[in-house]
Write an enzyme that holds these catalytic residues in place. Structure first.
Site, PDB file in Angstrom:
ATOM      1  N   GLU A  41      -3.676   2.650  -7.612  1.00  0.00           N
ATOM      2  CA  GLU A  41      -4.059   3.771  -6.604  1.00  0.00           C
ATOM      3  C   GLU A  41      -3.019   4.937  -6.676  1.00  0.00           C
ATOM      4  O   GLU A  41      -2.044   4.904  -6.005  1.00  0.00           O
ATOM      5  CB  GLU A  41      -3.879   3.404  -4.992  1.00  0.00           C
ATOM      6  CG  GLU A  41      -5.246   2.010  -4.691  1.00  0.00           C
ATOM      7  CD  GLU A  41      -5.120   2.112  -3.171  1.00  0.00           C
ATOM      8  OE1 GLU A  41      -6.407   2.327  -2.880  1.00  0.00           O
ATOM      9  OE2 GLU A  41      -4.400   1.875  -2.295  1.00  0.00           O
ATOM     10  N   HIS A  47       0.889  -1.258  -0.094  1.00  0.00           N
ATOM     11  CA  HIS A  47       0.124   0.036   0.018  1.00  0.00           C
ATOM     12  C   HIS A  47       0.950   1.323  -0.106  1.00  0.00           C
ATOM     13  O   HIS A  47       1.945   1.122   0.334  1.00  0.00           O
ATOM     14  CB  HIS A  47      -0.881   0.028   1.161  1.00  0.00           C
ATOM     15  CG  HIS A  47      -1.871   0.998   1.281  1.00  0.00           C
ATOM     16  ND1 HIS A  47      -1.648   2.354   1.832  1.00  0.00           N
ATOM     17  CD2 HIS A  47      -3.133   1.281   0.567  1.00  0.00           C
ATOM     18  CE1 HIS A  47      -2.633   3.262   1.497  1.00  0.00           C
ATOM     19  NE2 HIS A  47      -3.562   2.406   0.789  1.00  0.00           N
TER      20      HIS A  47
END
Ligand code: PGA
Length: 249
Positions: A165, A96
């Site tokens: 993302e 992430h």
């Protein structure tokens, strides 16, 4: 054509939700229909064992937001694939953007984690994305290519989820535009097809993340190569998560 069947809605709870809040959340969700979107909750480690049984009964998949690649050892503060499975988890986020930027996670570490997850039968959700400077300078394909190639050395095409993302859209309230999502996710798909071949590369689920919310999911969900969303803020409330599930065309 409806995209609902097999579409993935994944909520990344980050460092929110006590165990009792997590239990109440799962308790107020309806069971997921087998022919609708798949729901994955990436929860804090403390909550996983407490919710996994009820989640399983409701066809909700659960996992953690990070994991270590070693089987066991003196890795203070870390959690292994075996521990995730033992607590009832089947999924793990790897790489992430916050893990990369705040905790210095490298593509090499991402690669260790993805391979370990696959070897243990966990589904890794690998996050990639460029920052604002890389987007504005036009260098973002280079960055994404480095993250994909570096993160996926020796990795199989399944089980595997990739979440695109853009760092500049995460937590800002403003998602990437449909044009940006379309262009970039189409490009990522072509890279995956080059790496894994047409059939396997086309079958990998590609998620968009970065301020996905009830107001914008319908227009993003219809785009080619958007197979789901990785959702932060809008996945912390039952109501907004339900609205998102309802709005997938
Ligand atoms: P956001 O977070 O939806 O709040 O932008 C997404 C993420 O960090 O995965």
């Amino acid at each position: 054509m409806s995209k609902r069947n097999g579409f993935i809605i994944a909520a990344n709870w980050k460092m929110y939700m006590t165990t009792s809040e997590a239990k109440a959340f799962v308790h107020s969700m309806e069971p997921m229909a087998p022919d609708g979107p798949e729901l994955i909750l990436f929860v804090p480690a403390t909550a996983l064992a407490a919710i996994s049984e009820e989640a399983r009964q409701k066809n909700i998949l659960v996992g953690l937001q990070n994991m270590h690649w070693e089987k066991e050892g003196a890795y203070t503060g870390e959690i292994s694939a075996e521990m995730i499975k033992d607590a009832g988890g089947t999924q793990a986020i790897v790489g992430h953007s916050k893990r990369r930027s705040m905790f210095g996670e490298t593509d090499l570490e991402v690669n260790f984690k993805v391979r370990t997850a696959q070897q243990n039968g966990l589904v890794p959700c690998v996050c990639i994305g460029e920052d604002i400077k890389e987007r504005e300078s036009g260098e973002y394909h280079k960055v994404l290519l480095r993250q994909i190639v570096g993160g996926l050395i020796g990795v199989r095409s399944a089980p595997l989820i990739i979440a695109y993302e853009p760092v500049w859209a995460i937590g800002t309230g403003t998602a990437a535009t449909t044009e940006q999502v379309s262009e970039t996710m189409g490009w990522i798909r072509r890279v995956l097809i080059e790496q894994f071949g047409r059939e396997e590369g086309s079958a990998i689920k590609l998620l968009y993340g970065g301020s996905a919310k009830p107001e914008n999911v319908a227009e993003l969900a219809v785009l080619d190569n958007v197979d789901g969303f990785l959702i932060g803020r809008a996945g912390l409330k039952v109501d907004s998560l339900k609205q998102i599930l309802d709005r997938i065309p």
